[in-house]
Design an enzyme around this catalytic site. Structure first.
Site, PDB file in Angstrom:
ATOM      1  N   ARG A  64      15.792  -4.970  -2.111  1.00  0.00           N
ATOM      2  CA  ARG A  64      16.714  -5.964  -1.320  1.00  0.00           C
ATOM      3  C   ARG A  64      16.423  -7.313  -1.851  1.00  0.00           C
ATOM      4  NH1 ARG A  64      12.979  -8.871  -0.634  1.00  0.00           N
ATOM      5  NH2 ARG A  64      11.244  -8.490   0.884  1.00  0.00           N
ATOM      6  N   ASP A  73       9.848 -12.626   9.724  1.00  0.00           N
ATOM      7  CA  ASP A  73       9.990 -11.277  10.405  1.00  0.00           C
ATOM      8  C   ASP A  73       8.870 -10.975  11.168  1.00  0.00           C
ATOM      9  OD1 ASP A  73       8.519 -10.579   8.275  1.00  0.00           O
ATOM     10  OD2 ASP A  73       9.885  -8.866   7.461  1.00  0.00           O
ATOM     11  N   GLY A 169       8.859  -9.282  -5.262  1.00  0.00           N
ATOM     12  CA  GLY A 169       9.535  -9.639  -4.110  1.00  0.00           C
ATOM     13  C   GLY A 169      10.883  -8.909  -3.688  1.00  0.00           C
ATOM     14  N   ASP A 216      12.447  -5.240   5.368  1.00  0.00           N
ATOM     15  CA  ASP A 216      12.835  -4.399   4.364  1.00  0.00           C
ATOM     16  C   ASP A 216      13.454  -3.129   4.697  1.00  0.00           C
ATOM     17  OD1 ASP A 216      11.445  -6.757   3.197  1.00  0.00           O
ATOM     18  OD2 ASP A 216       9.704  -5.785   2.692  1.00  0.00           O
TER      19      ASP A 216
HETATM   20  P1  ADP Z   1       7.327  -5.594  -3.785  1.00  0.00           P
HETATM   21  O1  ADP Z   1       7.676  -7.140  -3.489  1.00  0.00           O
HETATM   22  O2  ADP Z   1       8.198  -5.070  -4.894  1.00  0.00           O
HETATM   23  O3  ADP Z   1       7.667  -4.656  -2.496  1.00  0.00           O
HETATM   24  P2  ADP Z   1       4.576  -4.651  -3.386  1.00  0.00           P
HETATM   25  O4  ADP Z   1       3.478  -5.463  -3.723  1.00  0.00           O
HETATM   26  O5  ADP Z   1       4.733  -4.692  -1.914  1.00  0.00           O
HETATM   27  O6  ADP Z   1       5.880  -5.474  -4.173  1.00  0.00           O
HETATM   28  O7  ADP Z   1       4.704  -3.344  -3.936  1.00  0.00           O
HETATM   29  C1  ADP Z   1       4.647  -3.074  -5.409  1.00  0.00           C
HETATM   30  C2  ADP Z   1       4.065  -1.612  -5.618  1.00  0.00           C
HETATM   31  O8  ADP Z   1       5.062  -0.600  -5.375  1.00  0.00           O
HETATM   32  C3  ADP Z   1       3.749  -1.226  -6.947  1.00  0.00           C
HETATM   33  O9  ADP Z   1       2.483  -1.812  -7.316  1.00  0.00           O
HETATM   34  C4  ADP Z   1       3.644   0.154  -7.135  1.00  0.00           C
HETATM   35  O10 ADP Z   1       2.576   0.716  -6.587  1.00  0.00           O
HETATM   36  C5  ADP Z   1       4.684   0.562  -6.094  1.00  0.00           C
HETATM   37  N1  ADP Z   1       5.986   0.812  -7.021  1.00  0.00           N
HETATM   38  C6  ADP Z   1       7.174  -0.073  -7.036  1.00  0.00           C
HETATM   39  N2  ADP Z   1       8.019   0.327  -8.043  1.00  0.00           N
HETATM   40  C7  ADP Z   1       7.579   1.563  -8.308  1.00  0.00           C
HETATM   41  C8  ADP Z   1       8.030   2.861  -9.190  1.00  0.00           C
HETATM   42  N3  ADP Z   1       9.059   2.783  -9.752  1.00  0.00           N
HETATM   43  N4  ADP Z   1       7.213   3.812  -9.250  1.00  0.00           N
HETATM   44  C9  ADP Z   1       6.113   3.926  -8.431  1.00  0.00           C
HETATM   45  N5  ADP Z   1       5.549   2.936  -7.925  1.00  0.00           N
HETATM   46  C10 ADP Z   1       6.292   1.513  -7.780  1.00  0.00           C
HETATM   47  P1  NG1 Z   2       7.847  -7.888  -0.272  1.00  0.00           P
HETATM   48  O1  NG1 Z   2       7.649  -9.118  -0.922  1.00  0.00           O
HETATM   49  O2  NG1 Z   2       8.910  -7.221  -0.532  1.00  0.00           O
HETATM   50  O3  NG1 Z   2       6.569  -7.244  -0.141  1.00  0.00           O
HETATM   51  C1  NG1 Z   2       7.064  -8.713   2.343  1.00  0.00           C
HETATM   52  C2  NG1 Z   2       7.298  -7.911   3.550  1.00  0.00           C
HETATM   53  C3  NG1 Z   2       8.311  -8.480   4.690  1.00  0.00           C
HETATM   54  C4  NG1 Z   2       8.593  -9.892   5.052  1.00  0.00           C
HETATM   55  C5  NG1 Z   2       8.279 -10.807   3.443  1.00  0.00           C
HETATM   56  C6  NG1 Z   2       8.389 -12.112   3.435  1.00  0.00           C
HETATM   57  C7  NG1 Z   2       6.563  -5.615   3.775  1.00  0.00           C
HETATM   58  C8  NG1 Z   2       6.839  -4.279   3.491  1.00  0.00           C
HETATM   59  N1  NG1 Z   2       7.216  -6.630   3.271  1.00  0.00           N
HETATM   60  O4  NG1 Z   2       8.029  -8.269   1.214  1.00  0.00           O
HETATM   61  O5  NG1 Z   2       8.315  -7.624   5.668  1.00  0.00           O
HETATM   62  O6  NG1 Z   2       7.589 -10.376   5.676  1.00  0.00           O
HETATM   63  O7  NG1 Z   2       7.413 -10.256   2.590  1.00  0.00           O
HETATM   64  O8  NG1 Z   2       9.455 -12.789   4.178  1.00  0.00           O
HETATM   65  O9  NG1 Z   2       5.335  -6.040   4.403  1.00  0.00           O
HETATM   66 MG    MG Z   3       6.760  -4.899  -0.599  1.00  0.00          MG
END
Ligand code: ADP
Ligand code: NG1
Ligand code: MG
Length: 482
Positions: A64, A73, A169, A216
């Site tokens: 998203r 949120d 993000g 999300d």
């Molecule tokens: P985001 O902003 O993308 O949600 P997060 O830090 O919350 O970032 O999460 C990222 C983590 O999600 C990655 O470090 C990995 O562990 C997992 N992830 C994302 N895409 C994949 C994928 N295609 N395959 C396996 N793990 C993934």
């Molecule tokens: P991302 O950056 O996608 O991990 C996080 C939080 C959201 C929201 C945003 C900031 C999780 C799963 N997601 O998103 O709930 O707080 O940051 O607006 O914790």
């Molecule tokens: Mg995330």
């Protein structure tokens, strides 16, 4: 017809589930050639890896982009995201007479295979280390098992691939959690509404250690093609927000990644807001002040508008850091109560908290979301929408301190190249920006911004996803085998 219609054919294995939850089943339409080809590749990879076995069904879960409303949120305020084309795809097979779950990834050099028993899921997160990819998957499984209280009667194979830039993000983490939850719901034949799935997975992802607010997972399960959504919480509700036709949103990666569970930065902001809420509640004489953990809850009880809340914050907080001691004195509590009741495992050791600036961001951002959605409904003025986005970025940078030099640079490049507005999207500290651009000059815009990356793109970055136009897409869906 179209990607949203319900299939007429279903495999016997998922027939029961289809009858219970038809809303989430989709068929591939003619314009889904790209998706069909991705499923085909994933199918081939599954068959090869699992010695000729075929998946029972496929799942597609989108990432998203949040257009406005960042870090609000978990404070109970509205956000305005839309689902994107980039997604996690899973090929899934249920396995009878075994509680074993095999998790594998097409990119198996980066994301190694893992297996465990469904009735023995353990998610142990080490502070300040990025979790393993499969721990996000386990969060999704755990959410379904905890909520449905179904004793698992079979296991599954969960084989995935993904195109969402990770840790940037665009919610790759939640897409993974939601893909796992949805897959297990099908395998165990438990039915939940999309709202329930959103709430279950929002709670489940907190097992990873970050205390997100649920934006999300809410958009992932409820997104509709062609429209962004205004999401309100407590109770969860989505309202369509139509984007003015003359504008398009462009996403650009800063190429700086930030895994939100690998440090306490994200939770530090969550608890700073929590402490600000408690202090406003206490200082303004609300009964049961200790129950006010979200800024929106304080506002609702005080019955003030957001402008008045901004004034209250300016009056009661000083602009420096608050030490733990000072917070305890104001709340008249012991340090151990502060830690046990209001801090998280990875923020217990933080010695100082910024409160005024964080609260100013949250109330200001909540106001901007209201204005942004109102403009989409009324004047549809792109310059006005863009202004909200630039202001949001400035507030995230200065008050919330969650930007990054690479994000600030991209926002400036977008501005110089004629974007109406641009801002970091998602949690920040790296990741992506989203810009609002005139539809009739977007090709030129993308070309110019792309040129600004010259010589800086590491070989690890997929250039197709570096900068791209994005349209509001459909939410999580289940598909029949090919
Ligand atoms: P985001 O902003 O993308 O949600 P997060 O830090 O919350 O970032 O999460 C990222 C983590 O999600 C990655 O470090 C990995 O562990 C997992 N992830 C994302 N895409 C994949 C994928 N295609 N395959 C396996 N793990 C993934
Ligand atoms: P991302 O950056 O996608 O991990 C996080 C939080 C959201 C929201 C945003 C900031 C999780 C799963 N997601 O998103 O709930 O707080 O940051 O607006 O914790
Ligand atoms: Mg995330």
């Amino acid at each position: 017809a179209g990607a949203d219609c319900i299939i007429t054919y279903y495999s016997p294995k998922i027939l029961k589930w289809f009858q219970k939850m038809p809303q989430i089943f989709k068929t591939l339409s003619a314009d889904d050639e790209e998706l069909k080809s991705s499923f085909k590749k994933l199918n081939d990879s599954f068959v090869e890896k699992y010695n000729g076995l075929q998946p029972d069904f496929f799942v597609r879960v989108p990432g998203r982009v949040n257009l406005i409303g960042e870090h609000v949120d978990y404070n109970g305020y509205c956000v305005c995201p839309m689902a994107i084309k980039q997604s996690i795809l899973a090929a899934v097979k249920s396995v009878d007479n075994s509680l074993n779950v095999s998790m594998s990834n097409v990119e198996n050099k980066k994301y190694a295979d893992y297996s465990c028993k469904l009735d023995k899921i353990v998610i142990e997160i080490e502070s300040n280390k990025p979790p393993a990819w499969y721990q996000y998957v386990l969060c999704g499984f755990k959410g379904i098992l905890e909520t449905s209280r179904v004793q698992p009667s079979k296991g599954l194979i969960f084989h995935i691939c993904g195109t969402i830039p990770p840790a940037s993000g665009l919610s790759s983490s939640s897409a993974l959690v939601c893909a796992a939850a949805l897959s297990l719901s099908v395998v165990l034949n438990v039915d939940f509404s999309n709202t329930e799935l959103a709430e279950i997975t929002a709670k489940a992802e907190r097992h990873i250690g970050t205390e997100g607010g649920g934006m999300d997972q809410a958009i992932i399960f409820n997104a509709k093609k062609g429209t962004a959504s205004k999401i309100s919480f407590d109770p969860l509700k989505l309202t369509e927000v139509s984007i003015p036709q003359k504008g398009v949103f462009v996403i650009a990666q800063s190429m700086v990644t930030k895994n939100k569970a690998a440090s306490n930065d994200f939770n530090a902001r969550v608890v700073e807001c929590r402490l600000a809420s408690l202090i406003i509640a206490k200082k303004l004489g609300l009964n049961q002040w200790h129950e006010y953990k979200k800024l929106a809850d304080v506002q609702n009880s005080l019955k003030y508008d957001l402008g008045k809340m901004l004034q209250v914050v300016s009056e009661i907080f000083h602009g420096n850091y608050y030490s733990k001691d000072e917070v305890c004195q104001i709340l008249d509590i012991s340090e151990s109560r502060l830690e046990d009741e209001f801090l998280t495992k990875n923020t217990k050791f933080i010695e100082e908290f910024k409160l005024k600036d964080r609260a100013l961001h949250v109330f200001g951002e909540a106001l901007r979301v209201e204005m942004f959605c109102k403009i989409c409904e009324t004047t549809k003025s792109l310059p006005e929408l863009g202004r909200m986005m630039f202001e949001s970025h400035t507030s995230l940078k200065n008050y919330y301190e969650c930007s990054h030099a690479a994000l600030d640079r991209l926002v400036a490049v977008c501005s110089m190249n004629g974007a109406f507005g641009a801002r970091l999207t998602g949690a920040g500290w790296g990741g992506c920006i989203v810009a609002l651009v005139a539809a009739d000059s977007v090709a030129e815009f993308v070309k110019s911004v792309k040129a600004s990356y010259a010589g800086q793109i590491p070989t690890t970055v997929d250039t197709a996803n570096l900068i791209f136009v994005t349209k509001p897409g459909i939410g999580a869906s289940v598909f029949n085998p090919l």
